[in-house]
Motif scaffolding. Structure first.
Motif, short mmCIF file in Angstrom:
data_model
loop_
_atom_site.label_atom_id
_atom_site.label_comp_id
_atom_site.label_asym_id
_atom_site.label_seq_id
_atom_site.Cartn_x
_atom_site.Cartn_y
_atom_site.Cartn_z
N GLY A 146 -6.44 8.82 -4.37
CA GLY A 146 -7.84 8.46 -4.56
C GLY A 146 -8.11 7.88 -5.93
O GLY A 146 -9.22 7.97 -6.45
N ASP A 147 -7.12 7.26 -6.52
CA ASP A 147 -7.19 6.80 -7.90
C ASP A 147 -6.40 5.51 -8.05
O ASP A 147 -5.20 5.48 -7.74
N ASP A 152 -1.30 2.57 -8.45
CA ASP A 152 -0.57 1.51 -9.14
C ASP A 152 0.74 2.05 -9.72
O ASP A 152 1.82 1.47 -9.53
N LYS A 153 0.67 3.19 -10.39
CA LYS A 153 1.85 3.79 -11.02
C LYS A 153 2.93 4.11 -10.01
O LYS A 153 4.11 3.72 -10.19
N TYR A 154 2.57 4.79 -8.92
CA TYR A 154 3.60 5.26 -8.00
C TYR A 154 4.10 4.16 -7.06
O TYR A 154 5.26 4.20 -6.63
N CYS A 155 3.27 3.18 -6.76
CA CYS A 155 3.78 2.04 -6.01
C CYS A 155 4.81 1.28 -6.84
O CYS A 155 5.87 0.90 -6.33
N ARG A 156 4.51 1.05 -8.10
CA ARG A 156 5.46 0.34 -8.97
C ARG A 156 6.75 1.15 -9.15
O ARG A 156 7.85 0.60 -9.18
N GLN A 161 12.62 1.86 -7.70
CA GLN A 161 13.67 2.68 -7.09
C GLN A 161 14.31 2.00 -5.88
O GLN A 161 15.21 2.57 -5.26
N GLY A 162 13.85 0.80 -5.55
CA GLY A 162 14.48 0.05 -4.47
C GLY A 162 13.78 0.08 -3.14
O GLY A 162 14.25 -0.53 -2.17
N TYR A 163 12.67 0.80 -3.04
CA TYR A 163 11.90 0.79 -1.79
C TYR A 163 11.32 -0.60 -1.53
O TYR A 163 10.84 -1.26 -2.46
N ARG A 164 11.34 -1.00 -0.27
CA ARG A 164 10.68 -2.24 0.14
C ARG A 164 9.65 -1.97 1.23
O ARG A 164 9.15 -2.89 1.87
N HIS A 165 9.35 -0.68 1.41
CA HIS A 165 8.37 -0.25 2.39
C HIS A 165 7.58 0.90 1.76
O HIS A 165 8.18 1.84 1.22
N VAL A 166 6.26 0.84 1.85
CA VAL A 166 5.39 1.86 1.24
C VAL A 166 4.25 2.18 2.19
O VAL A 166 3.71 1.29 2.86
N LYS A 167 3.89 3.47 2.25
CA LYS A 167 2.68 3.86 2.98
C LYS A 167 1.74 4.61 2.04
O LYS A 167 2.16 5.53 1.34
N ALA A 178 -5.44 -1.90 -4.67
CA ALA A 178 -4.58 -1.63 -5.84
C ALA A 178 -3.14 -1.44 -5.42
O ALA A 178 -2.21 -1.86 -6.12
N GLY A 179 -2.93 -0.80 -4.26
CA GLY A 179 -1.57 -0.61 -3.77
C GLY A 179 -0.90 -1.94 -3.47
O GLY A 179 0.27 -2.15 -3.81
N ARG A 180 -1.63 -2.85 -2.85
CA ARG A 180 -1.04 -4.16 -2.56
C ARG A 180 -0.74 -4.93 -3.85
O ARG A 180 0.31 -5.56 -3.98
N ARG A 181 -1.65 -4.88 -4.81
CA ARG A 181 -1.40 -5.58 -6.08
C ARG A 181 -0.15 -5.03 -6.76
O ARG A 181 0.67 -5.78 -7.31
N ALA A 182 0.01 -3.71 -6.72
CA ALA A 182 1.16 -3.08 -7.38
C ALA A 182 2.47 -3.43 -6.68
O ALA A 182 3.49 -3.69 -7.33
N CYS A 183 2.45 -3.44 -5.37
CA CYS A 183 3.68 -3.73 -4.61
C CYS A 183 4.00 -5.22 -4.60
O CYS A 183 5.17 -5.61 -4.56
#
Length: 367
Positions: A146-147, A152-156, A161-167, A178-183
């Motif tokens: 909710g922040d 941003d921090k954890y998506c980056r 760490q090599g992830y190419r998939h995020v939920k 913000a998640g899309r901008r970070a990824c």
């Protein structure tokens, strides 16, 4: 071969996720609650299972001890567990067809499959034919923050760490953006809103989901069994759903209604391996790829990896493994849990599940 001894073991392992732990569960979520099923046969084989237990551990453990265990004590074991598992469902249906009862049955079913595979000297995945893959791509399943700054921090961090998939597990459009901008572009993203919206509210937010180029929106409406509303959304934007569905029958209703693009059975909830495999078959009949729900650690984690070994892929989308993006204070698995490395997880090759607990670790966290 008979079941000689049954143990139900409860454990609670704290974890860190960098957030407040608020927003999804009824109270602060900062511990992994385990209800482990240990079945020992008269031939010395030990099978392990896991019942879903977050925020309901004591109830699930009681159901496992007092409802399911007495029905299996001393029973002869068939070569494969389907009929025995379905017998449990038949005998317990009047005490609650879904929810707590099925969470308990799921753990026993997983343990029964573990025994069956060990008895044949095979990894569990080999019980169902040739493997489709020996490793699977994982997605970082972030908790709800909710922040904007934390997402941003954890998506980056996941990208590094090599992830190419995020939920994400977010409901605020600005946090989702913000998640899309970070990824960045080209990263597979989805969002689970945990039944937070009404049908009208979900439809209003579709432009945000499209803007963020999400692969699916997960459980967009309450209640999760609002199939007509879910189908209406799915006609406009891909829906992932099923973590709250128990047995193949609930999935059949969703699939027949066109209410889901990505069926998401949870092996610790749906009825174990037996029901999960039935859902995979149903999804295939509808030309869909299951994307399992698996934000847990323990036998359920291992079982999900084995199931992912045999879920069909190309020309359909390849299935993904949901890895809960947290830092548990301990790993219960002897020899360690197979964790994502550069976004990939190796599927276990030992006989059965390949899971046994590190008893020294388990004793620290047992309840």
């Amino acid at each position: 071969m008979k079941i000689q001894k049954i143990d139900i073991i409860e454990a609670v392992v704290p974890f860190e996720d960098g957030g407040t732990g608020m927003g999804v569960t009824p109270t602060r979520w900062h511990t992994l609650e385990f209800v482990l099923v240990r079945l020992e046969t008269d031939s010395g084989i030990v099978g392990w299972g896991e019942c879903f237990a977050y925020s309901c551990r004591q109830a699930v453990a009681t159901a496992a001890r007092t409802m399911v265990a007495p029905l299996l004590q001393g029973r002869d074991l068939p070569a494969t567990p389907e009929e025995l598992s379905l017998e449990l469902q038949r005998k317990l249906h009047i005490f609650g067809r879904y929810g707590i009862t099925m969470f308990a049955i799921s753990g026993f079913d997983i343990a029964l499959w573990d025994i069956a595979a060990q008895a044949q000297g095979k990894p569990l995945s080999a019980m169902w034919g040739p493997a489709q893959r020996t490793e699977v791509s994982a997605y970082a399943s972030l908790t709800r923050y909710g922040d904007v700054a934390l997402v941003d921090k954890y998506c980056r961090q996941a990208m590094e760490q090599g992830y190419r998939h995020v939920k994400l597990h977010e409901v605020d459009p600005e946090v989702i953006r913000a998640g899309r901008r970070a990824c960045g572009p080209g990263i597979h993203m989805s969002v689970d809103v945990n039944c937070s919206w009404t049908e009208a509210g979900a439809l209003e937010r579709l432009p945000v989901l499209q803007e963020a180029e999400l692969a699916w929106v997960e459980e967009p409406v309450f209640p999760p069994e609002a199939i007509a509303a879910q189908a209406n959304i799915n006609r406009r934007f891909p829906v992932g759903a099923g973590e709250n569905a128990c047995t193949r029958h609930e999935f059949a209703r969703m699939l027949e209604a066109g209410a889901v693009a990505y069926p998401q059975p949870s092996v610790t909830k749906v009825g174990g391996v037996t029901e999960f495999l039935a859902v995979v078959q149903l999804a295939g009949q509808h030309g869909l790829t299951p994307m399992p729900h698996s934000p847990y650690f323990g036998p359920g984690y291992f079982a999900t990896l084995h199931l992912l070994a045999v879920i069909p892929g190309a020309p359909l989308p390849e299935p993904l493994f949901e890895h809960l993006y947290i830092q548990p204070h301990a790993d219960l698995a002897l020899g360690g849990t197979p964790l994502p490395l550069q976004g990939k997880v190796q599927i276990p090759t030992a006989a059965g599940l390949g899971f046994a607990p590190d008893m020294a670790v388990l004793e620290r966290f047992v309840v």
